[in-house]
Design a protein around this motif. Structure first.
Motif, short mmCIF file in Angstrom:
data_model
loop_
_atom_site.label_atom_id
_atom_site.label_comp_id
_atom_site.label_asym_id
_atom_site.label_seq_id
_atom_site.Cartn_x
_atom_site.Cartn_y
_atom_site.Cartn_z
N UNK A 191 -6.79 -12.23 -9.74
CA UNK A 191 -6.61 -10.80 -10.00
C UNK A 191 -6.41 -9.98 -8.71
N UNK A 192 -7.17 -10.30 -7.69
CA UNK A 192 -7.24 -9.41 -6.53
C UNK A 192 -6.33 -9.81 -5.38
N UNK A 193 -5.85 -11.04 -5.38
CA UNK A 193 -5.11 -11.51 -4.21
C UNK A 193 -3.71 -11.92 -4.60
N UNK A 194 -2.79 -11.65 -3.70
CA UNK A 194 -1.44 -12.16 -3.89
C UNK A 194 -1.07 -12.91 -2.62
N UNK A 195 -0.36 -13.99 -2.83
CA UNK A 195 0.00 -14.81 -1.68
C UNK A 195 1.46 -15.20 -1.78
N UNK A 196 2.16 -15.23 -0.65
CA UNK A 196 3.54 -15.73 -0.64
C UNK A 196 3.50 -17.23 -0.93
N UNK A 197 4.55 -17.77 -1.51
CA UNK A 197 4.52 -19.16 -2.01
C UNK A 197 4.06 -20.18 -0.97
N UNK A 198 4.38 -19.98 0.29
CA UNK A 198 3.99 -21.00 1.26
C UNK A 198 2.78 -20.60 2.07
N UNK A 199 1.99 -19.63 1.56
CA UNK A 199 0.88 -19.13 2.37
C UNK A 199 -0.20 -20.18 2.58
#
Lengths: 641, 80
Positions: A184-192
């Motif tokens: 819910x709280x975090x978004x990450x780029x695909x290769x993070x």
């Protein structure tokens, strides 16, 4: 303040507490915490932990503090007003699981998500508002490295609230909540999550390789000791100069008598004899802290675990054992890091066998006496002392783990932190606190011992010998240079007579038969007895007896010690006796402050003196038997008084 | 997914999913709190003593070293 290890808690704590911080112990345990003052409150920085309900000392301690059943010495045991939970933005799920456990305790709390700069670099973005809604407590994003958000932390604490989590009754439920909240709280780029760990992999393989890892470790430790002994010699010489100057000044200002003697030979000599080891201790702990922060020591712990397991010791024991080469006092306190109780006790019993700084003057004296013309052989013998001490410590641990400390050890599982540039300021702070600990613990006891020894060696005051009186009479009628030499000889004769006639001298004479199998005469027995409480006084005690002065830097004094004769006519330091004394000083327990710390650390206040007594008895027997065997093997039968 | 095997049987660089552990409760709880929880995805970085695994799974990113005796009792399903 709670959180996983390596989330930056200490940096945030230093920012909040500044110079008000100090280290305090928890009563009845071997754990310690940093405490400081923040906005009229006491802030307690708890040791890093991975879970509140684990079978680990830091977990049970944290539970106790949260429940209000325990608190650091000097603070009241009450449930905290506020819980400050620190999370790592690059490792949120694990931190959220801990946060759920802590928030579930129902105390007003705040959450600080640190390392936000690292997270951004990896393409991870954290929504503080969503986390605040998910937990019901105020949330702040910070970067302890850049300072972002740090100024808001103390204001955040004033807004602390009780969490509004759903009931989470099991570990599965806690982990499920952590996973859902993270989504819910975090978004990450695909290769993070896929940064290149190739270098870390290669370094890990090298540092944990069965051959290369051991070589790297040996190289690192050799380098560390070389740096310590090389760099520490400069401040040590300076300290020696300061105390010698202070002693001369006091002797010059005060009239001759008991007060002057007490101050110069008791207090100043005693304090100086302790403080001189401070540079080595501080430098060793500083370098160990830096090595630890690089991430290397976590890898080395596994290499060492392989080497130490056969002796019943875990990898965690190696820093305390290593630290014992500076001083056993902070080293025994470092044994708190060993999680298993049996492992910890075995480590504490092994540490005093490690050749500490105080033994060095004795080793130097005896190796030079044994090999006067060969610096190479002196170095080999010197190294042999270190090896003998380490071997005795490891075998002691093995014997204890097979008998009174029998039982399984916990297998090692450690988080391997990322390799990073060490925090020099943090390392210096830790080293300074360990140095202060050494001064406080050792300084007070050794000062007391020095005063007692001074009294035993000074009283009763002997009158001048007939030979000395005769020399002084003759000196009044001869040339200046010859008169000076006669007066010096008279002083030496009187000093030796005083040493023999004092309480210490009489005790030495009475006890001498006990140490005869080791080759000790009356004078050497006095030296051994004097160093029972603190081994560093041995060389000065011998110098006073044979040369009438404790100025051990003087070459003439060294020659006097080397050529000292027994009452029976032979050399005090003949070959067999020199070898036996070397072995004795490697193995014997001659440090009362160490026993005091063992008593406290070994059983966390319960029955600790039994372990201290065992340590003293065991080391005394090992040293006595070892030295007697060496004396006999070196052809010493027939020696003695 | 393949039949679970001990962690020590993975090859270096191989990805797997944690299936189960047959460890004493205290050790199992410690590993779980470190990040080795059921169904987590891991990569074997080094086999032997120690066994080093990298856990990069959702919001968990850590590297854990464990002794071989623990790793032998961690069962994983290797990913093809």
């Amino acid at each position: 303040m709670v959180g996983n290890p390596n989330v930056g808690k200490t940096t945030i704590f230093n920012h909040l507490a500044g110079r008000t911080q100090k280290t305090a112990n928890f009563p009845g345990t071997t754990q310690e915490a940093h405490i400081g003052a923040v906005a009229g409150h006491t802030l307690i920085d708890m040791p890093g932990l991975y879970g509140l309900e684990l079978d680990a000392p830091e977990s049970s301690l944290c539970r106790g503090v949260i429940e209000g059943s325990t608190s650091p010495e000097g603070t009241r045991a009450l449930p905290p007003d506020t819980l400050l939970i620190i999370l790592d933005a690059t490792n949120l799920v694990r931190g959220l699981a801990l946060a759920a456990e802590v928030l579930g305790r129902g105390l007003p709390s705040v959450v600080v998500v640190n390392l936000i700069d690292d997270a951004h670099r990896r393409g991870i973005h954290v929504d503080a508002e969503k986390l605040e809604r998910a937990t019901g407590v105020p949330v702040l994003l910070t970067s302890a490295k850049t300072g972002e958000g740090l100024g808001e932390v103390s204001r955040l604490m004033s807004r602390a609230r009780r969490a509004t989590l759903p009931p989470l009754e099991s570990r599965d439920a806690i982990e499920a909540w952590a996973d859902e909240t993270y989504a819910e709280i975090a978004s990450a780029t695909p290769d993070s999550g896929l940064t290149d760990d190739g270098l870390t992999d290669r370094l890990d393989r090298a540092f944990t390789h069965p051959v290369l890892g051991v070589l790297t470790f040996a190289l690192a430790m050799t380098g560390l000791f070389w740096v310590v002994f090389k760099l520490a010699s400069v401040p040590m010489d300076f300290i020696d100069l300061i105390f010698a100057t202070a002693g001369s000044w006091v002797a010059g200002v005060l009239p001759d008598g008991a007060i002057s003697s007490l101050l110069t030979d008791g207090v100043i000599a005693g304090v100086g004899g302790t403080v001189i080891f401070l540079p080595q201790i501080v430098l060793l702990f500083f370098l160990i802290a830096l090595l630890e922060q690089t991430g290397y020591l976590a890898r080395a712990a596994f290499v060492i675990d392989r080497l130490l397991r056969p002796f019943g010791l875990p990898g965690h024991a190696f820093i305390p054992l290593l630290s014992g080469h500076a001083c056993a006092i902070p080293a025994i306190m470092s044994a708190r890091a060993v999680p298993d109780r049996r492992d910890r006790l075995a480590t504490i019993m092994a540490i005093p066998f490690m050749s500490c700084s105080a033994r060095i003057p004795v080793y130097v004296l005896l190796t030079v006496l044994l090999f006067p013309e060969s610096p190479g052989m002196q170095a080999i013998a010197f190294t042999g002392c270190y090896v003998l001490g380490a071997a005795a410590g490891l075998l002691t641990s093995l014997a204890m783990r097979r008998t009174i400390l029998r039982g399984p050890s916990r297998a090692m599982a450690l988080e391997l932190p990322p390799y990073r540039v060490p925090d020099v300021v943090g390392g210096a702070r830790l080293a300074a606190s360990r140095g202060w600990l050494f001064l406080r613990k050792a300084g007070t006891v050794i000062l007391g011992i020095s005063i007692v020894l001074w009294w035993l060696g000074t009283y009763p005051v002997a009158s001048a010998t007939p030979e000395a009186m005769s020399l002084r009479e003759q000196a009044s009628v001869v040339e200046f240079d010859e008169a000076n030499a006669m007066l010096e000889t008279a002083d030496v004769l009187d000093a030796r007579h005083q040493a023999a006639s004092s309480f210490l001298g009489r005790i030495g004479e009475t006890v001498q038969p006990v140490f005869a199998p080791l080759g000790a005469d009356r004078q050497l027995t006095i030296g051994i007895l004097a160093s029972f409480a603190a081994r560093e006084v041995f060389v000065a005690t011998m110098a006073v007896q044979v040369a009438g002065t404790d100025d051990t830097e003087d070459e003439g004094v060294f020659e006097a010690v080397a050529g000292a004769t027994r009452d029976s006519g032979g050399l005090v330091f003949d070959l067999a006796t020199s070898w036996s004394m070397l072995v004795y000083f490697v193995l014997a327990m001659q440090c009362l402050p160490t026993l005091v710390v063992t008593a406290r650390e070994a059983a966390a206040g319960r029955g600790g003196w039994k372990w201290a007594a065992l340590q003293f008895g065991w080391m005394s027997v090992v040293a006595y038997v070892g030295a007697a065997i060496v004396f006999a093997a070196a052809g010493g039968w027939g020696g003695g008084a | 997914m393949t039949q679970p095997v001990p962690l020590t049987q993975l090859k270096r660089g191989q990805h797997a999913t944690l299936a189960s552990t047959s460890l004493p409760e205290a050790d199992a709880a410690s590993l779980r709190a470190l990040g080795l929880k059921p169904a987590c995805e891991l990569t074997l970085c080094r086999s032997g003593q120690p066994c080093i695994v990298s856990v990069v799974s959702g919001g968990c990113r850590c590297r854990i070293g464990l002794s071989r005796e623990l790793a032998d009792r961690v069962m994983v399903s290797a990913q093809s």
